[in-house]
Design a protein around this motif. Sequence first.
Motif, PDB file in Angstrom:
ATOM      1  N   ASN A  72       0.848  -1.180   0.000  1.00  0.00           N
ATOM      2  CA  ASN A  72       0.000   0.000   0.000  1.00  0.00           C
ATOM      3  C   ASN A  72       0.883   1.228   0.000  1.00  0.00           C
ATOM      4  N   LYS A  73       0.291   2.384   0.217  1.00  0.00           N
ATOM      5  CA  LYS A  73       1.033   3.648   0.305  1.00  0.00           C
ATOM      6  C   LYS A  73       0.602   4.338   1.581  1.00  0.00           C
ATOM      7  N   ASN A  74       1.574   4.831   2.323  1.00  0.00           N
ATOM      8  CA  ASN A  74       1.312   5.481   3.605  1.00  0.00           C
ATOM      9  C   ASN A  74       2.038   6.807   3.692  1.00  0.00           C
ATOM     10  N   THR A  75       1.668   7.579   4.677  1.00  0.00           N
ATOM     11  CA  THR A  75       2.391   8.789   5.025  1.00  0.00           C
ATOM     12  C   THR A  75       3.456   8.414   6.048  1.00  0.00           C
ATOM     13  N   VAL A  76       4.676   8.886   5.806  1.00  0.00           N
ATOM     14  CA  VAL A  76       5.786   8.612   6.716  1.00  0.00           C
ATOM     15  C   VAL A  76       6.448   9.928   7.102  1.00  0.00           C
ATOM     16  N   TYR A  77       7.168   9.907   8.194  1.00  0.00           N
ATOM     17  CA  TYR A  77       7.839  11.098   8.710  1.00  0.00           C
ATOM     18  C   TYR A  77       9.327  10.807   8.756  1.00  0.00           C
ATOM     19  N   TRP A  78      10.121  11.719   8.199  1.00  0.00           N
ATOM     20  CA  TRP A  78      11.543  11.446   8.034  1.00  0.00           C
ATOM     21  C   TRP A  78      12.376  12.611   8.519  1.00  0.00           C
ATOM     22  N   GLU A  79      13.384  12.313   9.315  1.00  0.00           N
ATOM     23  CA  GLU A  79      14.324  13.343   9.748  1.00  0.00           C
ATOM     24  C   GLU A  79      15.335  13.590   8.635  1.00  0.00           C
ATOM     25  N   LEU A  80      15.622  14.851   8.361  1.00  0.00           N
ATOM     26  CA  LEU A  80      16.624  15.181   7.358  1.00  0.00           C
ATOM     27  C   LEU A  80      17.999  14.742   7.833  1.00  0.00           C
ATOM     28  N   PRO A  81      18.915  14.435   6.901  1.00  0.00           N
ATOM     29  CA  PRO A  81      20.241  13.942   7.287  1.00  0.00           C
ATOM     30  C   PRO A  81      21.002  14.868   8.232  1.00  0.00           C
ATOM     31  N   ASP A  82      20.772  16.177   8.128  1.00  0.00           N
ATOM     32  CA  ASP A  82      21.493  17.102   9.008  1.00  0.00           C
ATOM     33  C   ASP A  82      20.818  17.271  10.363  1.00  0.00           C
ATOM     34  N   GLY A  83      19.677  16.619  10.550  1.00  0.00           N
ATOM     35  CA  GLY A  83      18.976  16.659  11.825  1.00  0.00           C
ATOM     36  C   GLY A  83      18.249  17.963  12.106  1.00  0.00           C
ATOM     37  N   SER A  84      18.157  18.826  11.109  1.00  0.00           N
ATOM     38  CA  SER A  84      17.579  20.153  11.335  1.00  0.00           C
ATOM     39  C   SER A  84      16.060  20.131  11.506  1.00  0.00           C
ATOM     40  N   ARG A  85      15.399  19.161  10.889  1.00  0.00           N
ATOM     41  CA  ARG A  85      13.943  19.066  10.979  1.00  0.00           C
ATOM     42  C   ARG A  85      13.478  17.751  10.378  1.00  0.00           C
ATOM     43  N   ALA A  86      12.193  17.522  10.515  1.00  0.00           N
ATOM     44  CA  ALA A  86      11.590  16.330   9.907  1.00  0.00           C
ATOM     45  C   ALA A  86      10.613  16.781   8.825  1.00  0.00           C
ATOM     46  N   ILE A  87      10.396  15.924   7.851  1.00  0.00           N
ATOM     47  CA  ILE A  87       9.433  16.206   6.791  1.00  0.00           C
ATOM     48  C   ILE A  87       8.395  15.087   6.745  1.00  0.00           C
ATOM     49  N   THR A  88       7.296  15.380   6.100  1.00  0.00           N
ATOM     50  CA  THR A  88       6.230  14.407   5.888  1.00  0.00           C
ATOM     51  C   THR A  88       6.290  13.972   4.437  1.00  0.00           C
ATOM     52  N   ILE A  89       6.341  12.670   4.222  1.00  0.00           N
ATOM     53  CA  ILE A  89       6.357  12.115   2.863  1.00  0.00           C
ATOM     54  C   ILE A  89       5.060  11.329   2.693  1.00  0.00           C
ATOM     55  N   THR A  90       4.215  11.785   1.791  1.00  0.00           N
ATOM     56  CA  THR A  90       2.944  11.111   1.542  1.00  0.00           C
ATOM     57  C   THR A  90       3.094  10.098   0.418  1.00  0.00           C
ATOM     58  N   GLU A  91       2.196   9.147   0.390  1.00  0.00           N
ATOM     59  CA  GLU A  91       2.127   8.131  -0.667  1.00  0.00           C
ATOM     60  C   GLU A  91       3.421   7.345  -0.817  1.00  0.00           C
ATOM     61  N   ALA A  92       4.097   7.083   0.295  1.00  0.00           N
ATOM     62  CA  ALA A  92       5.330   6.293   0.270  1.00  0.00           C
ATOM     63  C   ALA A  92       4.976   4.812   0.146  1.00  0.00           C
ATOM     64  N   PRO A  93       5.656   4.079  -0.735  1.00  0.00           N
ATOM     65  CA  PRO A  93       5.411   2.642  -0.846  1.00  0.00           C
ATOM     66  C   PRO A  93       5.629   1.972   0.509  1.00  0.00           C
ATOM     67  N   SER A  94       4.659   1.188   0.925  1.00  0.00           N
ATOM     68  CA  SER A  94       4.684   0.583   2.257  1.00  0.00           C
ATOM     69  C   SER A  94       4.101  -0.813   2.222  1.00  0.00           C
ATOM     70  N   ARG A  95       4.189  -1.464   3.362  1.00  0.00           N
ATOM     71  CA  ARG A  95       3.544  -2.755   3.596  1.00  0.00           C
ATOM     72  C   ARG A  95       2.683  -2.602   4.837  1.00  0.00           C
ATOM     73  N   SER A  96       1.543  -3.246   4.836  1.00  0.00           N
ATOM     74  CA  SER A  96       0.675  -3.313   6.007  1.00  0.00           C
ATOM     75  C   SER A  96       0.345  -4.769   6.250  1.00  0.00           C
ATOM     76  N   CYS A  97       0.443  -5.181   7.502  1.00  0.00           N
ATOM     77  CA  CYS A  97       0.115  -6.561   7.849  1.00  0.00           C
ATOM     78  C   CYS A  97      -1.297  -6.608   8.419  1.00  0.00           C
ATOM     79  N   LEU A  98      -2.129  -7.425   7.828  1.00  0.00           N
ATOM     80  CA  LEU A  98      -3.502  -7.570   8.287  1.00  0.00           C
ATOM     81  C   LEU A  98      -3.572  -8.373   9.579  1.00  0.00           C
ATOM     82  N   ALA A  99      -2.526  -9.136   9.881  1.00  0.00           N
ATOM     83  CA  ALA A  99      -2.520  -9.958  11.100  1.00  0.00           C
ATOM     84  C   ALA A  99      -2.098  -9.153  12.326  1.00  0.00           C
TER      85      ALA A  99
END
Length: 92
Positions: free
Chosen positions: A14-41
Amino acid sequence: MICKWCDADEAVENKNTVYWELPDGSRAITITEAPSRSCLACGMEYQEDDITKKIEDQLFLISTKDLENELSYAALMNKPRLLKRNYFDFSS
């Protein structure tokens, strides 16, 4: 598909929204529609290692100074790169 967390054969793409810290640690960003997996179990949602690496490499290779606080995975991957590859990755 087998879930990496509980080993059940109930993971789906599926595709999910994820939150990622920038490499320099200055802030985090929101990445929408990122390829993901979801477990139904077990309910876990996660990115496969190759997607995590693609996101991290891209964030190393682009200018993050004026990067939006929220953008789609496709928009992130289409940002122009300053370098051709991640020269800081010694895993390969």
